[in-house]
Design an enzyme around this catalytic site. Sequence first.
Site, PDB file in Angstrom:
ATOM      1  N   ARG A  94       0.796  -1.215   0.000  1.00 28.14           N
ATOM      2  CA  ARG A  94       0.000   0.000   0.000  1.00 28.14           C
ATOM      3  C   ARG A  94       0.832   1.269   0.000  1.00 28.14           C
ATOM      4  O   ARG A  94       0.572   2.202  -0.754  1.00 28.14           O
ATOM      5  CB  ARG A  94      -0.921   0.056   1.235  1.00 28.14           C
ATOM      6  CG  ARG A  94      -2.122  -0.819   1.139  1.00 28.14           C
ATOM      7  CD  ARG A  94      -2.491  -1.337   2.508  1.00 28.14           C
ATOM      8  NE  ARG A  94      -1.466  -2.259   2.952  1.00 28.14           N
ATOM      9  CZ  ARG A  94      -1.477  -3.567   2.674  1.00 28.14           C
ATOM     10  NH1 ARG A  94      -2.460  -4.081   2.003  1.00 28.14           N
ATOM     11  NH2 ARG A  94      -0.499  -4.357   3.073  1.00 28.14           N
ATOM     12  N   THR A  95       1.823   1.341   0.899  1.00 28.29           N
ATOM     13  CA  THR A  95       2.512   2.620   1.093  1.00 28.29           C
ATOM     14  C   THR A  95       3.253   3.048  -0.176  1.00 28.29           C
ATOM     15  O   THR A  95       3.132   4.183  -0.632  1.00 28.29           O
ATOM     16  CB  THR A  95       3.471   2.535   2.298  1.00 28.29           C
ATOM     17  OG1 THR A  95       2.709   2.121   3.430  1.00 28.29           O
ATOM     18  CG2 THR A  95       4.109   3.880   2.589  1.00 28.29           C
TER      19      THR A  95
ATOM     20  N   LYS B 224      27.035  -2.305  -1.642  1.00 30.74           N
ATOM     21  CA  LYS B 224      28.501  -2.108  -1.734  1.00 30.74           C
ATOM     22  C   LYS B 224      28.975  -1.220  -0.588  1.00 30.74           C
ATOM     23  O   LYS B 224      29.997  -0.557  -0.688  1.00 30.74           O
ATOM     24  CB  LYS B 224      28.846  -1.436  -3.069  1.00 30.74           C
ATOM     25  CG  LYS B 224      28.350  -2.161  -4.292  1.00 30.74           C
ATOM     26  CD  LYS B 224      28.753  -1.346  -5.541  1.00 30.74           C
ATOM     27  CE  LYS B 224      27.968  -1.793  -6.756  1.00 30.74           C
ATOM     28  NZ  LYS B 224      28.122  -0.842  -7.872  1.00 30.74           N
TER      29      LYS B 224
ATOM     30  N   ARG C  24      11.407   3.937   2.947  1.00 27.73           N
ATOM     31  CA  ARG C  24      11.095   3.009   4.045  1.00 27.73           C
ATOM     32  C   ARG C  24      12.323   2.164   4.335  1.00 27.73           C
ATOM     33  O   ARG C  24      13.052   1.774   3.429  1.00 27.73           O
ATOM     34  CB  ARG C  24       9.928   2.113   3.654  1.00 27.73           C
ATOM     35  CG  ARG C  24       9.742   0.934   4.586  1.00 27.73           C
ATOM     36  CD  ARG C  24       8.514   0.125   4.280  1.00 27.73           C
ATOM     37  NE  ARG C  24       7.313   0.838   4.690  1.00 27.73           N
ATOM     38  CZ  ARG C  24       6.086   0.300   4.687  1.00 27.73           C
ATOM     39  NH1 ARG C  24       5.924  -0.953   4.291  1.00 27.73           N
ATOM     40  NH2 ARG C  24       5.045   0.991   5.081  1.00 27.73           N
TER      41      ARG C  24
ATOM     42  N   HIS D 159       5.578   5.859  11.490  1.00 27.67           N
ATOM     43  CA  HIS D 159       5.037   5.755  10.127  1.00 27.67           C
ATOM     44  C   HIS D 159       4.083   6.948   9.959  1.00 27.67           C
ATOM     45  O   HIS D 159       2.863   6.802   9.937  1.00 27.67           O
ATOM     46  CB  HIS D 159       4.306   4.421   9.995  1.00 27.67           C
ATOM     47  CG  HIS D 159       3.948   4.028   8.592  1.00 27.67           C
ATOM     48  ND1 HIS D 159       3.962   4.899   7.526  1.00 27.67           N
ATOM     49  CD2 HIS D 159       3.564   2.825   8.088  1.00 27.67           C
ATOM     50  CE1 HIS D 159       3.602   4.244   6.432  1.00 27.67           C
ATOM     51  NE2 HIS D 159       3.356   2.991   6.748  1.00 27.67           N
TER      52      HIS D 159
HETATM   53  C1  NCD Z   1       2.067  -1.166   8.137  1.00 25.93           C
HETATM   54  C2  NCD Z   1       3.572  -0.980   8.200  1.00 25.93           C
HETATM   55  O1  NCD Z   1       4.269  -1.214   7.212  1.00 25.93           O
HETATM   56  O2  NCD Z   1       4.003  -0.577   9.260  1.00 25.93           O
HETATM   57  N1  NCD Z   1       1.551  -1.342   6.860  1.00 25.93           N
HETATM   58  C3  NCD Z   1       1.313  -0.260   6.033  1.00 25.93           C
HETATM   59  O3  NCD Z   1       2.106   0.651   5.926  1.00 25.93           O
HETATM   60  N2  NCD Z   1       0.159  -0.227   5.364  1.00 25.93           N
HETATM   61  C4  NCD Z   1       1.557  -2.152   9.096  1.00 25.93           C
HETATM   62  C5  NCD Z   1       2.144  -3.533   9.180  1.00 25.93           C
HETATM   63  O4  NCD Z   1       3.071  -3.894   8.436  1.00 25.93           O
HETATM   64  O5  NCD Z   1       1.651  -4.278  10.023  1.00 25.93           O
END
Ligand code: NCD
Length: 301
Positions: free
Chosen positions: A56-57, A86, A107, A135
């Site tokens: 999703r993100t 590297k 991320r 997040h």
């Molecule tokens: C979450 C994450 O990556 O922290 N998912 C997300 O961003 N939609 C939640 C999770 O991984 O449980």
Amino acid sequence: MDFQGQSILSTEQFDRDSLLDLMKEAEMMEEVFKQGGNDILKGKLMAAVFFEPSTRTRFSFETAMLRLGGMVVSNPDMMKNSSIKKNETLWDTGKVLSQMVDVIAMRHPNPGTVAKLAEGSDVPVLNAGDGSNEHPTQGLLDLYTIWKKFGRFDGLKVALVGDLKNSRVLHSDADLLKHFDVEFVLVSPEELALPPKFKDGISFRETENIHEVIGDLDVISCNRLQEERFENPADCQKYRGSFIITTELLKGAKSDLIILNPLPRMEELPTDVDDDPRAKYFEQVHNGVIIRMALLKKVLL
Ligand code: NCD
């Protein structure tokens, strides 16, 4: 608060006014989305650099950019196939990427790493999750989902349910909602309690048993056990099943409750809950695009 040209690394950067302002911007983006998008970010390029899995993100950052007429370059597996392999430093990686793009969404599995890359970068960096820490954009979309339902945050009773120790999403929910008159119920096994840093400034009670409070709640924000954050993943097995949102439990809840989950879900959210109109977790995915459109506009224009 003016976010133009700023990295978004932490929920700490937001206050009550900037959150309300972002909700308004998101409402306008909802209209833009309905029209299929616009081209306000024409000529702007985003790099999505993901060192940790995402569905999703990453897609929603990319979708948001494209819906506003921007462009995207993306590496979903930086850990394996970037020069980090590297031993290039995150600082150098940030410096290098920022010579090519206008904004970076990142991320990483380790806390603090997004900030490290941002130190090297000459363009804004957006934290798309740094390990078990924060997040921010998921927190913002959770707030937007609450906003769409209630049109306010003040006066709501919000349960954060699950692995509160390791869930960066629930950390960000707490840290953003602390600017409002929200009463929290923190529902988790004692060993998985919310870290003190995220309890700061919130009004809360703690329980291991959601049944005690279910009838009072306006919002349930739940998240799976963060198995990959346990030193020994086998240790998390004993908590499995200790916080399941069942249809039976929901019989005791308000009719205008909303149930949030960032997904992916595990056993905490059985699929038969999906038919309950109070389940908002698929709507959250749409809201994630909208809030990221709003944020990209604020940062880039
Ligand atoms: C979450 C994450 O990556 O922290 N998912 C997300 O961003 N939609 C939640 C999770 O991984 O449980």
